[in-house]
Design an enzyme around this catalytic site. Structure first.
Site, PDB file in Angstrom:
ATOM      1  N   LYS A 139      50.702  50.728 -50.975  1.00 36.37           N
ATOM      2  CA  LYS A 139      51.904  50.287 -51.416  1.00 36.37           C
ATOM      3  C   LYS A 139      51.593  48.760 -51.685  1.00 36.37           C
ATOM      4  CE  LYS A 139      53.504  48.549 -46.931  1.00 36.37           C
ATOM      5  NZ  LYS A 139      54.049  49.014 -45.828  1.00 36.37           N
ATOM      6  N   MET A 160      51.447  21.662 -57.767  1.00 38.81           N
ATOM      7  CA  MET A 160      51.571  23.236 -58.496  1.00 38.81           C
ATOM      8  C   MET A 160      50.340  23.887 -58.832  1.00 38.81           C
ATOM      9  SD  MET A 160      54.020  24.000 -61.829  1.00 38.81           S
ATOM     10  CE  MET A 160      55.603  23.406 -60.988  1.00 38.81           C
ATOM     11  N   ARG A 211      65.646  50.567 -39.749  1.00 39.54           N
ATOM     12  CA  ARG A 211      65.476  50.317 -41.214  1.00 39.54           C
ATOM     13  C   ARG A 211      66.046  51.770 -42.000  1.00 39.54           C
ATOM     14  NH1 ARG A 211      59.785  47.521 -42.428  1.00 39.54           N
ATOM     15  NH2 ARG A 211      59.316  49.797 -42.226  1.00 39.54           N
ATOM     16  N   TYR A 270      51.225  13.652 -54.022  1.00 35.99           N
ATOM     17  CA  TYR A 270      52.584  13.379 -54.007  1.00 35.99           C
ATOM     18  C   TYR A 270      53.100  12.863 -52.538  1.00 35.99           C
ATOM     19  CZ  TYR A 270      53.361  15.714 -58.357  1.00 35.99           C
ATOM     20  OH  TYR A 270      53.561  16.161 -59.798  1.00 35.99           O
TER      21      TYR A 270
HETATM   22  C1  LIG Z   1      53.280  49.430 -44.547  1.00 36.73           C
HETATM   23  C2  LIG Z   1      53.493  50.576 -43.655  1.00 36.73           C
HETATM   24  C3  LIG Z   1      52.189  50.918 -42.760  1.00 36.73           C
HETATM   25  C4  LIG Z   1      51.086  50.456 -42.662  1.00 36.73           C
HETATM   26  O1  LIG Z   1      51.113  49.529 -41.658  1.00 36.73           O
HETATM   27  P1  LIG Z   1      49.852  48.447 -41.188  1.00 36.73           P
HETATM   28  O2  LIG Z   1      50.340  47.755 -40.092  1.00 36.73           O
HETATM   29  O3  LIG Z   1      49.382  47.636 -42.321  1.00 36.73           O
HETATM   30  O4  LIG Z   1      48.945  49.488 -40.935  1.00 36.73           O
HETATM   31  C5  LIG Z   1      52.583  52.033 -42.417  1.00 36.73           C
HETATM   32  N1  LIG Z   1      53.860  52.802 -42.432  1.00 36.73           N
HETATM   33  C6  LIG Z   1      54.675  52.407 -42.950  1.00 36.73           C
HETATM   34  C7  LIG Z   1      56.046  53.125 -43.025  1.00 36.73           C
HETATM   35  C8  LIG Z   1      54.706  51.024 -43.684  1.00 36.73           C
HETATM   36  O5  LIG Z   1      55.611  50.658 -44.582  1.00 36.73           O
END
Ligand SMILES: *Cc1c(COP(=O)(O)O)cnc(C)c1O
Length: 375
Positions: free
Chosen positions: A36, A313, A134, A265
């Site tokens: 993802k 920046m 969630r 800065y």
């Molecule tokens: C991102 C995610 C994972 C992966 O978790 P890691 O800690 O990176 O191994 C697994 N399941 C869900 C639902 C996630 O959103």
């Protein structure tokens, strides 16, 4: 990838990523890489290709549109969209692009079921909320879910849930509670005649909590070489995984900073001795966090150099006095490594994360938005 106007180089090492996958795969039958958010900044299409060569048969992404991107890139493996459909367009895409989506609440389930009446049978993944609060059906809603499924053309092929604290020693009771809730949900489906692949653990769960392993495991952070246990008594359980991402930027100018002179800065750093600084072409516009001001380090020629003054920046100053003292020249065009790098003291993702008060996941996602090259 979205930042393309700078001089950063994000090097993704395919050999390390593959080795991380193999190391995890040794202990688990079915591993679902989580790619993802553009594969945690490593590139969803590129990473999927590397892992297809390792025999991966299922990938997990977040939104349905990420799944569509992956499918239309030519991936022919099973694709799981963990966040599920949020619109009718998303729902139609499940048939159009052969996507397995997580369904997590009744309105969504009923809408997908209604569209299935015209589009035909559809395999789905059911998401259960076992404590994360969630997304997902509660385990005790499973019979109600079954009732909807029985009247529909939807075919549940997977049940999933997510662990909230698999990476924290001393919280085994919480994992146990979530595992029990998940078991109840899966049992409810099984006794209703639905044979589902049970899928609960993430990287940390898979490495530490035997009882959370079930049929398949979602491998995220460890694939990219992050250690979910950093700073805990389980730290050594994450050993052997190597960060796949190195990030460097060019030195723009090198000059002296005399004792008593201040830099950048706000003049928040004043030299205590006659020094030499290198100005590196990276800043917060490149997702190099401003919290690193006067705190973080980089490496040049394999040696640590501390950040002096505020991150700008597109520029950051580092102190190269000691390096030059060792006879190692620093010149414009030399590469400074913000993450990883050659030598015996590469910048580790967890270190960079600590300096920014965050976790390695965010570091990868942020820096990975810069131009990448694959090695
Ligand atoms: C991102 C995610 C994972 C992966 O978790 P890691 O800690 O990176 O191994 C697994 N399941 C869900 C639902 C996630 O959103």
């Amino acid at each position: 990838m979205s930042i393309s106007y700078n001089m950063l180089r994000v090097a993704i090492h395919a050999d390390r990523l593959r080795a991380n996958y193999r190391l995890f795969k040794k202990d688990h039958d079915r591993v679902i890489p989580v790619i993802k958010s553009d594969a945690y900044g490593h590139g969803v299409v590129e990473v999927s290709r590397m892992l297809e060569q390792e025999g991966v048969d299922t990938f997990a992404v977040g939104f349905v549109r990420e799944a569509v991107t992956l499918r239309t890139s030519g991936c022919d493996k099973r694709i799981l969209a963990l966040l599920g459909p949020v619109s009718d367009e998303d729902i139609h895409a499940l048939w159009d692009h052969d996507i397995l989506a997580a369904i997590s609440h009744f309105d969504q389930l009923k809408r997908v079921a209604a569209i299935a009446n015209t589009r035909g049978p559809l395999p789905i993944c059911l998401k259960f909320d076992t404590g994360m609060r969630r997304l997902g059906f509660l385990p005790d809603e499973v019979n109600e879910v079954v009732a909807v499924l029985k009247k529909s053309r939807l075919v549940p092929v997977m049940a999933t849930s997510h662990l909230a604290s698999a990476d924290e020693p001393g919280r085994e009771d919480r994992v146990g509670m979530q595992t029990a809730g998940f078991r109840a949900a899966v049992d409810g489906l099984t006794s209703a005649g639905f044979a589902v692949e049970a899928n609960l653990a993430n990287s940390a769960g898979g490495m530490v909590h035997e009882q959370s392993r079930y049929d398949s495991i979602r491998l995220g952070i460890s694939l990219y070489g992050g250690n979910p246990f950093q700073g805990t008594s389980w730290e050594s359980r994450g050993d052997g995984y190597r960060p796949a991402m190195d990030v460097s930027a060019p030195v723009l100018q090198v000059h002296s900073l005399r004792a008593g002179e201040s830099i950048s800065y706000g003049w928040t750093f004043t030299a205590q001795r006659d020094s030499v600084v290198a100005i590196v072409g990276v800043g917060y516009a490149d997702n190099y966090n401003r919290a690193l001001s006067n705190v973080g380090q980089m490496t040049i020629h394999g040696r640590r150099v501390p950040i002096r003054g505020r991150i700008c920046m597109q520029m950051t100053a580092v102190d190269v006095t000691d390096l030059i003292g060792e006879g190692k020249g620093v010149a414009p065009g030399d590469r400074a490594f913000l993450l990883g790098g050659p030598g015996t003291e590469p910048i580790m993702p967890e270190e960079l994360a600590d300096w920014c008060h965050t976790i390695s996941y965010e570091i990868f996602c942020q820096l990975g938005m810069n131009r990448r090259e694959y090695i």
